[in-house]
Every structure is written in C-alpha cells, then in structure tokens.
Design a protein around this motif. Structure first.
Motif, short mmCIF file in Angstrom:
data_model
loop_
_atom_site.label_atom_id
_atom_site.label_comp_id
_atom_site.label_asym_id
_atom_site.label_seq_id
_atom_site.Cartn_x
_atom_site.Cartn_y
_atom_site.Cartn_z
N LYS A 458 0.84 -1.33 0.06
CA LYS A 458 0.18 0.15 0.09
C LYS A 458 0.60 1.33 -0.01
O LYS A 458 1.87 1.14 0.61
N ALA A 497 -14.94 3.49 -5.38
CA ALA A 497 -14.30 3.16 -4.05
C ALA A 497 -14.10 1.87 -3.69
O ALA A 497 -14.94 1.07 -3.65
N ASP A 500 -15.17 0.85 2.06
CA ASP A 500 -15.95 2.11 2.50
C ASP A 500 -15.54 3.39 2.50
O ASP A 500 -15.85 4.36 3.14
N SER A 501 -14.53 3.59 1.57
CA SER A 501 -13.65 4.73 1.40
C SER A 501 -14.71 5.95 0.77
O SER A 501 -15.70 5.37 -0.04
N THR A 502 -14.51 7.08 1.07
CA THR A 502 -15.29 8.16 0.32
C THR A 502 -14.42 8.73 -0.89
O THR A 502 -15.20 9.87 -1.37
N CYS A 503 -13.53 8.16 -1.23
CA CYS A 503 -12.72 9.00 -2.38
C CYS A 503 -13.52 8.69 -3.52
O CYS A 503 -13.13 9.85 -4.59
N CYS A 509 -10.08 7.85 -6.07
CA CYS A 509 -9.74 6.42 -5.75
C CYS A 509 -8.41 5.97 -6.59
O CYS A 509 -8.45 6.34 -7.56
N GLN A 569 -5.35 3.42 -0.37
CA GLN A 569 -6.81 3.08 0.60
C GLN A 569 -6.53 1.86 1.16
O GLN A 569 -6.10 0.83 0.48
N ASP A 570 -7.28 1.77 2.43
CA ASP A 570 -7.55 0.84 3.24
C ASP A 570 -8.28 -0.21 2.51
O ASP A 570 -9.34 0.15 2.04
N TYR A 571 -8.16 -1.52 2.30
CA TYR A 571 -9.18 -2.31 1.63
C TYR A 571 -8.84 -3.82 2.28
O TYR A 571 -7.55 -4.33 2.07
#
Length: 803
Positions: A458, A497, A500-503, A509, A569-571
C-alpha cells in the motif's frame, strides 16, 4: 447409430489448387469496361468508390455509374475528381494511383509530387500530379494542385503517410475517423495511361485513360500493359459469393472432387433442411482439406503451404455469409465500441467477417512473398483419397477434453513480491507467454511461472512496463473482481471506491495511470512524482486501449507502454490484474501494509476458473488442446504432411498433423438441432461453429511456428510500403497477429452464440474408419508414437521456447 467408412490412400497431387481447376468462367461479372464518370457535366466530379469482395480473391473496385468491376476510367485532364471511400467495403482498400500497375507493390513509380509524367519538369518543384488524401473533410498533406480545396503548394507531403496506416486499424476505429476521400487533378500532358490500385492488396489495379477537354484520348493504345488478367469467377462461386470453390462442390457427378474429400462436412438435423450456405461451406472445406495435405520442404514453407489455403477458406466462409444474408447482417452503429458494452449480435459479428476477409487476404499476399523468397511454389500438395461415405450420426462431444501424461511445467499463481527488499518506485516488467494456455498468460520478471500472485505494498508506486512485444493485444487492467469489464464488474477507477472509502466523491480513488512514450495520457493522478495530484475521471485508458488493437508495427512505433499504480486506500479484499482485450487471463494481487502484513489473508474474491494445463504433445508443440488428436486417429487421415521428412522439419510436421486432425474433427458440424428455424440464424451459427475450431487451428499453427524460432525478427516499428523484408520479418507479425486477433475473435464469436441462445458445440459429426482403413492406419502408428514421444520428452526436459 449410422456411421460411414473412410478409406485413405496418399498419392501425389495431380493439379495445383488454382482457379482453373474445375472452374467454369462466367460472364456475369464485367471487367475493364470503359467509363467516363460524371458525363455531360463540368466542375468537380464525385466518384463513389466501393469494393466488390465477391468479384475475385481480394475483390475489385466498383465506381458509381460504371458497369462491372475495375472499369477503365476516362478522366479529363485538369478536371478535379473526388474519390469517396466512405463505404464500409473500402476498409483495407485505400485507393492509390501509379504510372504502372500495382504501384509500390511491384515497385514502380506512383503519382507523387516529385515524380514527373513524361517530359514534364514538375518534379523540380514538387508540383507533379498526385492524389490528395482527406480524412473527415480535412486535408492531411501540404502539396496541392487544386486551389479550390487547398492553397497551391509544391511539397512532398500529399497526405498518404497520414491516411494509409489508418486503413489497417480496426473497422470501428476506421469508421470513427470520418469520411475518407481522395482528390485528383491530372494537369500535365502525358501520352500514356496510368492506373488506380489498392495500397494494401496487390492485384487490384485498373486502367485510367486521360482525355483532353474535347474528349480525345491522350493514348489510343492500352499502354503500359496490365501484367495480369482479372480473375474469372465460376458459377458456383458466383452463387456462393466465394472464389475458387467451383471444382470442389461435394457431388457424385464427375465434375466434383470425387473421393479426394469426405462426402460431407455438414450433417443436417432431420428437422432443418441444409441451406445453400451450408452447401457452399462444404465446398470451401473440401478445397481447404485438399490443399492442406502438403509435402514439407522446411518449417516456414510448411507453415505457408498450410496457412494460405487455411486463410482462403476463412475468407470464403466470411464472404459467403455476407452474401447470403445482407438483410440480417446489418448494424446501425459505426465507430469504436465501448469495452463491455452490449450491442445486437450482428454488430459483433460483422467486424469479425470483414476482418477475416481483408486482414487474411493481406496476409496471404505476404505469405506468397515469403514463399517467393524461399524459392517455393504456392502449393506443394499431396492428396488423400476418401472412400465411400454414408450418412453420419452425431455422437457425444469428445473434443479438447483429454490430458497428456506429463506434469504441468508452467507454475501458476505463485506468490511473488516485485522489488522485494527495496524502496521507492518499483518497475514490474510484464510479458505474455503465448504457449502457457489457450490465450496465454502473463509473466512478470523476477517471478516464477505465469500469472503469479503479486504482493504489492500500500502507498508504494509500481510501474508496469508493457513495452516488450508479447504485450501487444494484452493491455493490463486492474479491477476489484476477476476479468474487469469482460464480466461487467468494478475496475480500479477514480470514481469507484474500495470498501468504505469516500474517495469516489472527489474522483481520487486508486486507479492505473496509463503512459505512452513517456507521456501521461490522462488527468487523474494520485502520484505527485509523475503528474500533479488531481481528481478526474480520465486516467488515460481511453487514449491507450484502442492502440493495442492496431497493427504490431504501429503499436511498437507508439513508444513504451507503461501503467503506474499506487493503491493508497485501506481495503480488506484482494484486487486483480487482467487483460483488457482477452477474458480469462486474470491474476491475483494481494495488498500488504508497510509492515508487510497482508490486508487479506484469504484469497478472495475467488477467480472463478482454473488455469489451462499444458502437457504431453501440446507441451512439445507449444499448442493447446491437441493431445487427443495425435495421429493415428480414427477421425483423420493417415497424415496431412507427406514425407519423406527432413529431421529439421519432422517435429513441426508432427504438430501440424495433430492440429489439422483437431480442425477436421471440429469442422464436421451438425446443422440445426437448436430449435431455431430462421435460416440466417442457423447459417450464422454454422459459421461460428466452423470458424472457432478453424481459428483454434490457426492459433496453434502460429504458436508452433514461433516456438521453433524460425521466424524470430528483431524489427521494431512500422515498415515502409514496398520495403524489402526478410522471410522471418514477413512471417513473425503474421503469426503473432493470428494468435492475438483470432483468439479475441473466438471470444467474440462465443458471445454471439450466447446472444443467439445456443452453445458453442451442440453436436459433432464423427467419422468412423472401415476395418481395412483402420488396418492401414495402424501401420504408421509406431512411427507417429516415436515422434510424439520425442516432443513430449523435449517438453518435459524444459526445452520450450518463450518470447
């Protein structure tokens, strides 16, 4: 169950597979008829130009208002003529003009600003008569001798170099470029004729006679001479829309092929009458099977001797379907199609048909040139005679299901961390191993096997380098689920996205960033070191993806193809790399944090399919699906390649035998049986069920040729029209093109079958050997087994080639 018997005997061919064999000329197609476009008018003359693909092997030109094909055009000196090539039939048929027939194909002088007709001194100022090439209403050159459309100018550039490459681009792209038009004003005195010709296909020249303002011919004689006669089309071919199949119609009459072919290739369902198209297909297949039983003089020669009639068969099959159902095979859309979009099945099939006709005819010309370089004739045939046949039955399917007996040597899915133990930007060099499966699979430098499971960190920047030529037609994509747009699932895009990301709200994103020749092709960026940070929908894919469909030389000429990725992003799931052009090539990516911990310990989502297994005979040949078809085989003749065989070609010939056997088995096909009564639909289904194994054969033959190393060519970039090339450099682009384009077309055709509500192969007509024939065929079994064993042993030892 009804069966029929085959009795096979090898003998020397007694006739070349040429147009003269069994062909009765017809007067229905007129050639060379005198024609003065726009008679009794003044000013600019617009000539709508088309190509009649059925009038000869590569087709001939037609001009509105002129009778027949390749008319002799009477053009008035100093008058402006506009040749409108916007009709779909002109794709791959850019019109050119030359002082002798066939222009650069020969090569001879073309009409260019620096080439003077007769005694004119116009070459000194680059003002000699030349065509002026327009695209979408815009002139593409500088030279002009027509003030009404461009300022008068002497210059070498008349637009050809800008326009000609576009005629090789995919049909949808070509249509999307806008109307193609060529202007000509012949404004110098000249006492000879000149010629129009096709820049892509040799042998399509027509005569142009100049006349003065009073209508007097500048030359009464037809000079220079046209160095060939136009092809004559037999009545059966005329009815079918094909070329050179008249003598191969399956019939009990003396005019037919007799026992040189099986008595059928298409077996009709009891509830559906066999169509005229199906009858035409059987004649085409007979011509192909006769012509693909060949002697083997060398690897490249054998490939060409097999592939030329193979291509001729595909071209005929596509031409015949277009002729049989013009009302059904229509599509009201034009231009390129968005990846993953749904359209009427005819819109998917039509580009495949035109591509087969035009691209494969062009490749035939190149293969003839290769044979000429090798000092070989176009045909080098031996015949197989087939005994008395009875009506076939349709047993259970048996194709492409058996496996070999050698362990799978291509490791797939192995864990791999690119640039392990280093920091900063990581370059990931991508290649494609075409021999590792039906479609091939990705390889990554430094990783074991094919389609490795990549471990990416990441927030680290990765550059996927796809410059190596095996990546042609294999643009890498990245998605949250396997196969991306092929399955209509979410890809990595600025507006999609992860978790739960809001990118997605600000279009930031994670997404791949596509570069060509060192220049970013998009706007979005989450990697400040290569482009200013920006939220945007454009990440360069729409600019780069179409280029991967362009001819190999063009694609190489565009410069390095690179794709950057920074997953920031966290995933808690995995993501996937995939091929934007071929479904079924997905590999897994596992995201790690900075400490090296997996974001997801599980392999999820599931890929949903197993990777192909290559073993046994396929491993030795570099092919796929041939293990059940090594000879002897009760569905095939004793051999397709006749001996004696030199040691240098024996292994390749053994591979050819099995792939031809597979094709023959695959192309004995049931007609009907799907509950469909529409003849056009049934004919389209027959075409596809025949063409899929036909394409699979071509792909296998090309793979096997490349594996031998006989056509390795170090050339990069496009080749100048008429430039000399080595045999290897003629054949390697053909082989690579067959692999990538025909595999893609197979997937398109499978999609058409799905749209029509039928399966790929509902039924298969099988042959059964008579007792006498079976006894004869076993006599060569031990020799064939030895050859296959040698190939398998070579494969098991790791002696296989990749590029």
């Amino acid at each position: 169950m009804k069966v029929f018997a085959i009795s096979l005997t090898s003998l020397l061919a007694t006739a070349v597979r040429g147009a003269e064999e069994g062909d009765t000329p017809t007067e229905s197609i007129v050639h060379g008829k005198d024609c003065a476009p726009c008679p009794d008018t003044d000013g600019e003359c617009v000539i709508k130009t088309m190509v009649n693909l059925h009038a000869g092997e590569t087709g001939y030109y037609m001009f509105d208002g002129c009778e027949g094909v390749n008319p002799t055009l009477h053009l008035t000196m100093s008058r402006t003529y506009k040749f409108d090539q916007s009709d779909i039939s002109n794709w791959y048929h850019l019109l050119g003009f030359a002082y002798e027939a066939d222009g650069a194909h020969v090569p001879v002088d073309e009409l260019e600003p620096g080439i003077a007709p007769g005694d004119s001194d116009c070459a000194e100022t680059n003002t000699c008569p030349a065509p002026m090439y327009f695209m979408d209403g815009k002139y593409q050159g500088v030279f002009s001798n027509i003030e009404a459309i461009a300022p008068l100018a002497g210059d070498e550039d008349f637009g050809l170099d800008a326009v000609e490459p576009l005629f090789f681009h995919p049909l949808g792209d070509w249509q999307g470029y806008g109307d193609m038009a060529t202007y000509l004003n012949f404004d110098k005195d000249f006492d000879k004729d000149f010629f129009y010709f096709c820049h892509i296909h040799a042998g399509m020249s027509g005569r142009v006679k100049l006349v003065d303002a009073d209508g007097n011919k500048m030359s009464e004689e037809d000079t220079p001479e046209l160095p060939y006669k136009y092809a004559q089309v037999g009545q059966f071919d005329l009815d079918c829309g094909t070329f050179n199949t008249t003598g191969f119609k399956l019939t009990t009459e003396e005019s037919g092929p007799g026992d040189k072919c099986p008595g059928f290739f298409v077996c009709a369902d009891e509830e559906v009458e066999k169509s005229g198209y199906a009858t035409c297909v059987e004649a085409m297949n007979c011509h192909m099977i006769q012509s693909m039983t060949t002697y083997a003089a060398g690897t490249s020669e054998l490939f060409c001797h097999q592939m030329i009639p193979h291509h001729q068969n595909a071209v005929n099959m596509a031409k015949a379907l277009l002729k049989a159902h013009p009302d059904t095979l229509t599509c009201d859309t034009s231009g390129p199609v968005e990846e993953g979009s749904v359209q009427p099945w005819a819109c998917d099939l039509i580009p495949v048909l035109y591509d087969i006709v035009n691209v494969q005819n062009s490749q035939i010309i190149d293969m003839r040139d290769a044979l000429d370089q090798l000092g070989a004739e176009e045909y080098n045939n031996c015949d197989m005679r087939f005994g008395e046949l009875t009506a076939p039955a349709a047993p259970a399917m048996r194709r492409r299901t058996e496996e070999g007996d050698v362990n799978y040597p291509y490791v797939s899915g192995a864990d791999c961390e690119p640039c392990a133990g280093t920091e900063g930007e990581c370059t990931v060099v991508m290649k494609v191993n075409h021999h590792a499966g039906e479609l091939g699979y990705y390889m990554v430098d430094g990783c074991e096997g094919v389609n490795p499971t990549l471990h990416l960190t990441k927030d680290r920047v990765y550059k996927f380098d796809q410059t190596e030529k095996s990546n042609w037609y294999h643009l890498i994509g990245l998605a949250y689920f396997p196969d991306g747009a092929h399955e209509g699932v979410d890809e990595l895009e600025p507006g999609i996205a992860p978790g739960d990301s809001t990118c997605a709200e600000d279009l930031t994103c994670p997404a791949p960033m596509y570069f060509m020749d060192g220049k970013y092709q998009g706007v979005f960026s989450n990697i400040e070191s290569i482009a200013p940070l920006a939220g945007d929908e454009d990440f360069g894919l729409d600019a780069v993806e179409p280029l991967f469909f362009h001819p190999l030389g063009d694609w190489q000429g565009y410069g390095a193809m690179e794709t950057y990725l920074k997953f920031d992003q966290d995933y808690d799931d995995d993501i996937f790399y995939f091929c934007h052009l071929h479904a079924g090539m997905t590999g897994r990516i596992k995201i790690k944090d900075a400490a090296g911990n997996m974001m997801s310990a599980e392999n999820k989502p599931d890929i949903g399919y197993e990777y192909d297994i290559i073993d046994g005979h396929d491993g030795g040949c570099g092919t796929y699906g041939l293990n059940p078809f090594t000879l002897p085989n009760d569905q095939c003749p004793e051999s397709f390649v006749c001996g004696p065989l030199d040691a240098g070609v024996q292994d390749f010939a053994t591979c050819i035998n099995s792939m031809d056997c597979s094709m023959l088995d695959g192309m004995t096909t049931n007609y009907g049986g799907d509950g469909i009564t529409n003849p056009a639909w049934n004919d389209a289904i027959l075409f596809i069920r025949q063409m899929i194994p036909h394409h699979q054969n071509a792909v296998n033959m090309a793979k096997a040729l490349i594996k031998t190393g006989a056509v390795a060519c170090g050339q990069t970039g496009p080749t100048e029209e008429g430039a000399a090339q080595s045999t290897a450099c003629l054949l390697e682009p053909i082989a690579l093109g067959i692999i990538v384009t025909q595999n893609k077309q197979i997937q398109v055709m499978k999609g058409v079958l799905e749209a029509l509500g039928v399966t790929e192969m509902t039924s298969d007509c099988d042959f059964e050997l008579s007792d006498a024939a079976a006894s004869n065929s076993t006599s060569s079994a031990s020799d064939v087994a030895v050859n296959s064993a040698k190939l398998v042993a070579s494969f098991a030892a790791g002696a296989f080639a990749m590029f």
